[in-house]
Design an enzyme around this catalytic site. Structure first.
Site, PDB file in Angstrom:
ATOM      1  N   CYS A  78       0.874  -1.177   0.000  1.00 41.10           N
ATOM      2  CA  CYS A  78       0.000   0.000   0.000  1.00 41.10           C
ATOM      3  C   CYS A  78       0.909   1.224   0.000  1.00 41.10           C
ATOM      4  O   CYS A  78       1.515   1.555   1.024  1.00 41.10           O
ATOM      5  CB  CYS A  78      -0.909   0.026   1.224  1.00 41.10           C
ATOM      6  N   CYS A 232      -4.532   5.701  -5.176  1.00 36.26           N
ATOM      7  CA  CYS A 232      -3.982   4.361  -4.947  1.00 36.26           C
ATOM      8  C   CYS A 232      -2.519   4.409  -5.402  1.00 36.26           C
ATOM      9  O   CYS A 232      -2.248   4.529  -6.599  1.00 36.26           O
ATOM     10  CB  CYS A 232      -4.768   3.308  -5.727  1.00 36.26           C
TER      11      CYS A 232
HETATM   12  N1  LIG Z   1      -6.420  -2.302  -2.228  1.00 40.09           N
HETATM   13  C1  LIG Z   1      -5.020  -2.710  -2.447  1.00 40.09           C
HETATM   14  C2  LIG Z   1      -4.143  -2.317  -1.237  1.00 40.09           C
HETATM   15  C3  LIG Z   1      -4.007  -0.818  -1.070  1.00 40.09           C
HETATM   16  C4  LIG Z   1      -3.401  -0.139  -2.247  1.00 40.09           C
HETATM   17  C5  LIG Z   1      -3.498   1.371  -2.277  1.00 40.09           C
HETATM   18  N2  LIG Z   1      -4.355   2.006  -1.316  1.00 40.09           N
HETATM   19  C6  LIG Z   1      -2.133   1.986  -2.331  1.00 40.09           C
HETATM   20  O1  LIG Z   1      -1.969   3.140  -1.890  1.00 40.09           O
HETATM   21  O2  LIG Z   1      -1.230   1.319  -2.876  1.00 40.09           O
HETATM   22  C7  LIG Z   1      -4.958  -4.219  -2.612  1.00 40.09           C
HETATM   23  O3  LIG Z   1      -5.732  -4.939  -1.973  1.00 40.09           O
HETATM   24  O4  LIG Z   1      -4.101  -4.674  -3.371  1.00 40.09           O
END
Ligand SMILES: N[C@H](CCC[C@H](N)C(=O)O)C(=O)O
Length: 296
Positions: A78, A232
């Protein structure tokens, strides 16, 4: 009663991505999926990701992070949450520890990431190397070329979206490149259909990207386990890698997301660097009653 009751947390965001940081160092506690869901269900601690900081595991690392999505599922990476943890380990009175020259090495189940401070509220994360082979994403079928995989949305003779790129940054991403404004697509409807598509055995984060210049991309993301988010970090990284592989850009771009901008560089040594902001909204403690439905 959950052992998390009355524990302190930080409420933060990274470019709009809602992050809660919880420090469990010095304990052998581990957050369950049910407890994560209970925490996010409470408006005071709602999150896209919960970043749990544990004692370091591998030598030479500063901490081990477990990353939970809104639905309680765990992720190996993340980007936005990692910047928020770095801020807490530098500046939070209760969490800060001395660091080696200001750099932090953090570990997740997907590997190591290194974080350097580049401003009072800005950090650069070395997110490591992208995983590009079909079985590293992972995909359910052996696609030899993951720059474009066979997947489409809508009628076969006139698909709404098709041929996404697939990249893992320690978590799975599918990126559809489009000519039009990504806001013109109903990602809130398309996202959940594709997130759980059988081609993605571990589900996937679904992105729609428009390359708007040699070094600029507009990005919208439906996150695995969290839904539509304002930013993200790993999707921004995956999108720059995918666009570079398709020769749509060089190896660096500024990625515009609804919550803010992230700067991404896929360095010549194959490491992906992500630079972006952090923001501390406040802190709180988990009210015991929020766990009443979650096994401790
Ligand atoms: N939902 C993503 C994790 C968080 C990714 C995102 N919030 C970031 O800043 O990289 C997953 O399950 O692969």
């Amino acid at each position: 009663m959950s052992p998390l009751a009355d524990r302190r947390f930080l409420k933060m965001h990274g470019a709009g991505n809602a992050i809660v940081v919880l420090d469990l160092r010095g304990t052998d506690l581990r957050v369950t999926a049910q407890e994560a869901r209970a925490i996010s269900a409470d408006p005071r601690s709602r999150f896209d990701q919960l970043m749990v900081v544990h004692d370091p595991v591998s030598p030479g690392t500063d901490a081990f992070m477990r990353i939970y999505n809104t639905d309680g599922s765990e992720s190996g990476a993340c980007g936005n949450g990692t910047r928020c943890v770095a801020y807490a380990l530098h500046d939070d009175p209760a969490m800060a520890r001395p660091t080696e020259g200001g750099r932090l090495t953090l570990e997740t189940k997907a590997g190591l990431v290194a974080v350097a401070r580049v401003g009072e509220l800005a950090f650069t994360v070395d997110m490591g190397q992208p995983r590009l082979a079909w079985d590293e994403i992972p995909l359910a079928e052996p696609f030899p070329d993951t720059r474009r995989i066979e997947l489409q949305v809508g009628p076969i003779d006139d698909p709404v979206l098709h041929s996404p790129a697939a990249v893992s940054m320690g978590n799975p991403h599918a990126i559809f490149f489009v000519e039009r404004d990504p806001d013109g697509y109903d990602l809130g409807r398309i996202g959940p259909l594709l997130e759980a598509h059988p081609i993605f055995p571990e589900r996937a984060n679904i992105s729609i990207a428009q390359v708007t210049g040699r070094e600029t991309i507009k990005l919208r993301v439906w996150e695995r386990g969290a839904g539509l988010t304002l930013a993200c970090g790993t999707a921004a990284c995956a999108t720059v890698v995918a666009a570079a592989r398709l020769r749509m850009i060089g190896r660096a771009a500024r990625v515009a997301l609804p919550g803010g901008e992230l700067s991404i560089e896929w360095r010549a040594d194959d490491h992906v660097l992500m630079t972006g902001p952090v923001f501390l909204e406040g802190e709180g403690t988990f009210a015991p009653d929020i766990f009443s439905g979650a096994a401790g």
